[in-house]
Design a protein around this motif. Structure first.
Motif, mmCIF file in Angstrom:
data_model
loop_
_atom_site.group_PDB
_atom_site.id
_atom_site.type_symbol
_atom_site.label_atom_id
_atom_site.label_comp_id
_atom_site.label_asym_id
_atom_site.label_seq_id
_atom_site.Cartn_x
_atom_site.Cartn_y
_atom_site.Cartn_z
ATOM 1 N N UNK A 137 15.839 -26.403 83.089
ATOM 2 C CA UNK A 137 14.688 -27.486 83.032
ATOM 3 C C UNK A 137 15.676 -28.547 82.221
ATOM 4 N N UNK A 138 16.662 -28.627 81.884
ATOM 5 C CA UNK A 138 17.381 -29.747 81.499
ATOM 6 C C UNK A 138 18.232 -30.573 82.523
ATOM 7 N N UNK A 139 18.866 -29.724 83.427
ATOM 8 C CA UNK A 139 19.670 -30.372 84.440
ATOM 9 C C UNK A 139 19.127 -30.087 85.887
ATOM 10 N N UNK A 140 18.959 -29.140 86.180
ATOM 11 C CA UNK A 140 18.821 -28.593 87.793
ATOM 12 C C UNK A 140 17.724 -29.181 88.550
ATOM 13 N N UNK A 141 16.451 -28.922 87.462
ATOM 14 C CA UNK A 141 15.186 -29.813 88.153
ATOM 15 C C UNK A 141 15.343 -31.272 88.658
ATOM 16 N N UNK A 142 15.810 -31.797 87.618
ATOM 17 C CA UNK A 142 16.057 -33.408 88.106
ATOM 18 C C UNK A 142 16.998 -33.562 89.205
ATOM 19 N N UNK A 143 18.182 -32.719 88.939
ATOM 20 C CA UNK A 143 19.288 -32.913 89.871
ATOM 21 C C UNK A 143 18.957 -32.613 91.327
ATOM 22 N N UNK A 144 18.081 -31.495 91.477
ATOM 23 C CA UNK A 144 17.821 -31.175 92.902
ATOM 24 C C UNK A 144 16.583 -32.064 93.301
ATOM 25 N N UNK A 145 15.727 -32.521 92.531
ATOM 26 C CA UNK A 145 14.759 -33.592 92.899
ATOM 27 C C UNK A 145 15.366 -34.779 93.279
ATOM 28 N N UNK A 146 16.259 -35.293 92.822
ATOM 29 C CA UNK A 146 16.887 -36.510 93.034
ATOM 30 C C UNK A 146 17.614 -36.639 94.459
ATOM 31 N N UNK A 147 17.863 -35.172 95.063
ATOM 32 C CA UNK A 147 18.370 -35.432 96.474
ATOM 33 C C UNK A 147 17.382 -34.788 97.450
ATOM 34 N N UNK A 148 16.180 -34.935 97.089
ATOM 35 C CA UNK A 148 14.889 -34.604 97.943
ATOM 36 C C UNK A 148 14.122 -33.213 98.031
ATOM 37 N N UNK A 149 15.024 -32.292 97.198
ATOM 38 C CA UNK A 149 14.563 -30.963 96.818
ATOM 39 C C UNK A 149 13.449 -30.686 96.183
ATOM 40 N N UNK A 150 12.253 -30.162 96.754
ATOM 41 C CA UNK A 150 10.924 -29.828 95.934
ATOM 42 C C UNK A 150 11.085 -28.708 95.022
ATOM 43 N N UNK A 151 10.970 -28.737 93.789
ATOM 44 C CA UNK A 151 10.986 -27.511 92.781
ATOM 45 C C UNK A 151 9.813 -27.275 92.477
ATOM 46 N N UNK A 152 9.398 -26.119 92.879
ATOM 47 C CA UNK A 152 7.839 -25.470 92.279
ATOM 48 C C UNK A 152 8.163 -24.508 91.298
ATOM 49 N N UNK A 153 7.691 -23.376 91.418
ATOM 50 C CA UNK A 153 7.322 -22.594 90.186
ATOM 51 C C UNK A 153 8.695 -21.948 89.748
ATOM 52 N N UNK A 154 8.930 -21.922 88.315
ATOM 53 C CA UNK A 154 10.147 -21.247 87.812
ATOM 54 C C UNK A 154 9.782 -20.373 86.805
ATOM 55 N N UNK A 155 9.964 -19.114 87.013
ATOM 56 C CA UNK A 155 9.096 -18.262 86.240
ATOM 57 C C UNK A 155 9.997 -17.090 85.644
ATOM 58 N N UNK A 156 9.565 -16.572 84.443
ATOM 59 C CA UNK A 156 9.975 -15.368 83.770
ATOM 60 C C UNK A 156 9.348 -14.248 84.463
ATOM 61 N N UNK A 157 10.011 -13.093 84.745
ATOM 62 C CA UNK A 157 9.501 -11.920 85.029
ATOM 63 C C UNK A 157 8.966 -11.193 83.894
ATOM 64 N N UNK A 158 7.639 -10.832 83.769
ATOM 65 C CA UNK A 158 7.158 -10.347 82.276
ATOM 66 C C UNK A 158 7.535 -8.850 82.303
#
Length: 186
Positions: A24-45
């Motif tokens: 959440x702090x680094x990889x979402x923005x880092x991937x979106x900056x190169x055009x990768x779409x970030x969808x769901x990010x989940x904890x397995x309950x």
């Protein structure tokens, strides 16, 4: 339809929150900056040591250059050791074709993964999904254009999301095996 990776990571005990914080702090923005779409990010309950996430690409041709840009870029280079230290296994990856899927923070969804014998069975299951299915995806049979990150080539799947804790019915469908994951969006 996009090219989507469904990534299921098995983490070292107690490491999930550390990885989520990095994501959440680094990889979402880092991937979106190169055009990768970030969808769901989940904890397995049902598994405190599993992190499940999706990322998407406009098409197969753009996947390798986008991944190359991220993994050779400053965000991954600065945080890769910390991220890799959380992971026991990061190779459970399905390459799919579908719309991607995202949920709201804290939302609980059920991910149903139907493993099938062949593409004929996949087409049948895709046509006969239960009401309320969201984000239907199907195996993309294409060469892995970024071999530094393995994808499972042995899988023929149709998968989908449903809101809440939903136990799907599969009677009469040509399904070899079903995985049902109860997930909470981070």
């Amino acid at each position: 339809m996009s090219i989507v990776e469904l990534r299921q990571y098995t983490l070292h005990p107690g490491a999930r929150d550390t990885l989520i914080e990095l994501f959440e702090g680094e990889f979402v923005a880092g991937q979106e900056a190169v055009g990768i779409g970030l969808g769901g990010r989940f904890r397995d309950l049902d598994d405190p040591d599993r992190f499940v996430w999706l990322r998407s690409f406009p098409d197969l041709a753009s996947r390798a250059p986008m991944l190359g840009a991220f993994y050779s870029g400053p965000v991954w280079q600065a945080h890769r050791e910390a991220a890799n230290a959380t992971m026991a296994d990061s190779d459970d990856v399905l390459l799919l074709r579908g719309p991607g899927f995202a949920a709201q923070a804290g939302e609980v969804v059920t991910l149903t993964i139907c493993h099938l014998a062949d593409s004929v069975a996949a087409a049948h299951v895709e046509r006969t999904l239960a009401d309320g299915a969201l984000g239907v995806h199907r195996t993309e049979h294409a060469e892995n254009t970024f071999p530094a990150l393995p994808v499972r080539e042995d899988a023929e799947v149709v998968l989908w999301f449903t809101p809440g804790d939903h136990r799907p019915e599969h009677a009469g469908r040509p399904v070899e095996r079903v995985e049902v994951l109860r997930l909470e969006h981070v």
